[in-house]
Design a protein around this motif. Structure first.
Motif, PDB file in Angstrom:
ATOM      1  N   ALA A  51      21.505  19.893  34.157  1.00  0.00           N
ATOM      2  CA  ALA A  51      20.680  19.793  35.221  1.00  0.00           C
ATOM      3  C   ALA A  51      20.183  20.827  36.196  1.00  0.00           C
ATOM      4  N   ALA A  52      19.185  20.916  36.305  1.00  0.00           N
ATOM      5  CA  ALA A  52      18.598  22.036  37.198  1.00  0.00           C
ATOM      6  C   ALA A  52      18.005  21.401  38.631  1.00  0.00           C
ATOM      7  N   SER A  53      18.466  22.108  39.773  1.00  0.00           N
ATOM      8  CA  SER A  53      17.699  21.613  40.885  1.00  0.00           C
ATOM      9  C   SER A  53      17.303  23.006  41.744  1.00  0.00           C
ATOM     10  N   GLY A  54      16.096  22.861  42.439  1.00  0.00           N
ATOM     11  CA  GLY A  54      15.799  23.970  43.326  1.00  0.00           C
ATOM     12  C   GLY A  54      14.467  24.408  42.942  1.00  0.00           C
ATOM     13  N   ARG A  55      14.453  25.608  42.547  1.00  0.00           N
ATOM     14  CA  ARG A  55      13.363  26.171  42.063  1.00  0.00           C
ATOM     15  C   ARG A  55      12.730  25.631  40.944  1.00  0.00           C
ATOM     16  N   ALA A  56      11.314  25.246  40.677  1.00  0.00           N
ATOM     17  CA  ALA A  56      10.625  24.578  39.729  1.00  0.00           C
ATOM     18  C   ALA A  56      11.199  24.914  38.212  1.00  0.00           C
ATOM     19  N   PHE A  57      11.645  23.511  37.757  1.00  0.00           N
ATOM     20  CA  PHE A  57      12.348  24.016  36.440  1.00  0.00           C
ATOM     21  C   PHE A  57      11.477  24.469  35.329  1.00  0.00           C
ATOM     22  N   ASP A  58      10.227  24.292  35.395  1.00  0.00           N
ATOM     23  CA  ASP A  58       9.187  24.813  34.270  1.00  0.00           C
ATOM     24  C   ASP A  58       9.032  26.254  34.688  1.00  0.00           C
ATOM     25  N   ASN A  59       9.419  26.698  35.547  1.00  0.00           N
ATOM     26  CA  ASN A  59       9.233  28.281  35.744  1.00  0.00           C
ATOM     27  C   ASN A  59      10.397  29.006  35.193  1.00  0.00           C
ATOM     28  N   ASN A  60      11.478  28.501  34.698  1.00  0.00           N
ATOM     29  CA  ASN A  60      12.619  29.210  34.352  1.00  0.00           C
ATOM     30  C   ASN A  60      12.638  29.051  32.770  1.00  0.00           C
ATOM     31  N   ALA A  61      13.038  30.282  32.191  1.00  0.00           N
ATOM     32  CA  ALA A  61      13.701  30.245  30.699  1.00  0.00           C
ATOM     33  C   ALA A  61      15.010  29.785  30.821  1.00  0.00           C
ATOM     34  N   MET A  62      15.375  29.377  29.678  1.00  0.00           N
ATOM     35  CA  MET A  62      17.024  28.661  30.061  1.00  0.00           C
ATOM     36  C   MET A  62      17.702  29.131  28.811  1.00  0.00           C
ATOM     37  N   GLY A  63      19.022  29.087  28.872  1.00  0.00           N
ATOM     38  CA  GLY A  63      20.010  29.503  27.969  1.00  0.00           C
ATOM     39  C   GLY A  63      21.266  28.952  28.053  1.00  0.00           C
ATOM     40  N   TRP A  64      22.226  28.934  26.921  1.00  0.00           N
ATOM     41  CA  TRP A  64      23.284  28.501  26.895  1.00  0.00           C
ATOM     42  C   TRP A  64      24.135  29.770  26.283  1.00  0.00           C
ATOM     43  N   PHE A  65      25.456  30.028  27.041  1.00  0.00           N
ATOM     44  CA  PHE A  65      26.368  31.004  26.681  1.00  0.00           C
ATOM     45  C   PHE A  65      27.569  30.183  26.409  1.00  0.00           C
ATOM     46  N   ARG A  66      28.726  30.876  26.003  1.00  0.00           N
ATOM     47  CA  ARG A  66      30.211  30.511  26.003  1.00  0.00           C
ATOM     48  C   ARG A  66      31.149  31.423  26.166  1.00  0.00           C
ATOM     49  N   GLN A  67      32.082  31.295  26.360  1.00  0.00           N
ATOM     50  CA  GLN A  67      33.343  32.315  26.453  1.00  0.00           C
ATOM     51  C   GLN A  67      34.801  31.659  26.087  1.00  0.00           C
ATOM     52  N   ALA A  68      35.285  32.085  24.988  1.00  0.00           N
ATOM     53  CA  ALA A  68      36.572  31.767  24.706  1.00  0.00           C
ATOM     54  C   ALA A  68      37.614  32.608  25.510  1.00  0.00           C
ATOM     55  N   PRO A  69      38.811  31.878  25.504  1.00  0.00           N
ATOM     56  CA  PRO A  69      39.828  32.537  26.059  1.00  0.00           C
ATOM     57  C   PRO A  69      40.038  34.021  25.352  1.00  0.00           C
ATOM     58  N   GLY A  70      40.164  35.029  26.285  1.00  0.00           N
ATOM     59  CA  GLY A  70      40.199  36.346  26.054  1.00  0.00           C
ATOM     60  C   GLY A  70      39.124  37.107  25.361  1.00  0.00           C
ATOM     61  N   LYS A  71      37.936  36.568  25.245  1.00  0.00           N
ATOM     62  CA  LYS A  71      36.752  37.038  24.921  1.00  0.00           C
ATOM     63  C   LYS A  71      35.617  37.027  25.842  1.00  0.00           C
ATOM     64  N   GLU A  72      34.694  37.881  25.495  1.00  0.00           N
ATOM     65  CA  GLU A  72      33.479  38.051  26.355  1.00  0.00           C
ATOM     66  C   GLU A  72      32.510  36.820  26.367  1.00  0.00           C
ATOM     67  N   ARG A  73      31.752  36.762  27.250  1.00  0.00           N
ATOM     68  CA  ARG A  73      30.810  35.458  27.232  1.00  0.00           C
ATOM     69  C   ARG A  73      29.811  36.030  26.068  1.00  0.00           C
ATOM     70  N   GLU A  74      29.569  35.098  25.342  1.00  0.00           N
ATOM     71  CA  GLU A  74      28.555  35.261  24.307  1.00  0.00           C
ATOM     72  C   GLU A  74      27.306  34.364  24.399  1.00  0.00           C
ATOM     73  N   VAL A 110      24.347  31.883  23.148  1.00  0.00           N
ATOM     74  CA  VAL A 110      24.548  30.790  22.173  1.00  0.00           C
ATOM     75  C   VAL A 110      23.072  30.320  21.499  1.00  0.00           C
ATOM     76  N   ALA A 111      22.467  30.109  22.614  1.00  0.00           N
ATOM     77  CA  ALA A 111      20.955  29.520  22.620  1.00  0.00           C
ATOM     78  C   ALA A 111      20.000  29.795  23.715  1.00  0.00           C
ATOM     79  N   ALA A 112      18.764  29.842  23.446  1.00  0.00           N
ATOM     80  CA  ALA A 112      17.667  30.043  24.585  1.00  0.00           C
ATOM     81  C   ALA A 112      16.490  29.431  24.258  1.00  0.00           C
ATOM     82  N   ILE A 113      15.941  28.786  25.335  1.00  0.00           N
ATOM     83  CA  ILE A 113      14.614  28.360  25.222  1.00  0.00           C
ATOM     84  C   ILE A 113      13.674  28.834  26.080  1.00  0.00           C
ATOM     85  N   SER A 114      12.431  28.807  25.803  1.00  0.00           N
ATOM     86  CA  SER A 114      11.480  29.260  26.893  1.00  0.00           C
ATOM     87  C   SER A 114      10.828  28.017  27.806  1.00  0.00           C
ATOM     88  N   ARG A 115       9.912  28.690  28.687  1.00  0.00           N
ATOM     89  CA  ARG A 115       9.716  27.737  29.684  1.00  0.00           C
ATOM     90  C   ARG A 115       9.061  26.428  29.246  1.00  0.00           C
TER      91      ARG A 115
END
Length: 123
Positions: free
Chosen positions: A22-45, A47-52
């Protein structure tokens, strides 16, 4: 932009989960959005992204065909539907927002980050 991720949990391999951000603040539709993940001992990587507009998406090879990213402008929320979960999907999952680029897969490009939600998949 403030981001709040939810929906994580402990599931068995093959199960499904739907994460929400859930996003609040700046107009949601003005932002591209993404998901990342980080497993123990690993770098954040990535996962998925979606355009405005929601018309374009991108996925990491490891989740293609299993995960689906979507967004609901009326609810200011981006979702990650995760099906056929595998133990290697175990990680803290983060959502992120980007102000200027149309579709972003690089971690460094994102401007805003939420706290993560833990996804644990048992074998």
């Amino acid at each position: 932009v403030q981001l709040q991720a939810s929906g994580g949990g402990l599931v068995q391999a093959g199960a499904s989960l739907r994460l929400a951000c859930a996003a609040s603040g700046r107009a949601f539709d003005n932002n591209a959005m993404g998901w990342f993940r980080q497993a123990p001992g690993k770098e954040r990587e990535f996962v998925a992204a979606i355009s405005r507009s929601g018309g374009h998406t991108a996925y990491a090879d490891s989740v293609k065909g299993r995960f689906t990213i979507s967004r609901d402008s009326a609810k200011n929320t981006v979702y990650l539907q995760m099906n056929n979960l595998k133990p290697e999907d175990t990680a803290v999952h983060y959502c992120a927002a980007e102000r200027t680029l149309p579709l972003v897969t690089r971690l460094a490009e994102y401007d805003y980050w939420g706290r993560g939600t833990q996804v644990t998949v048992s074998s």
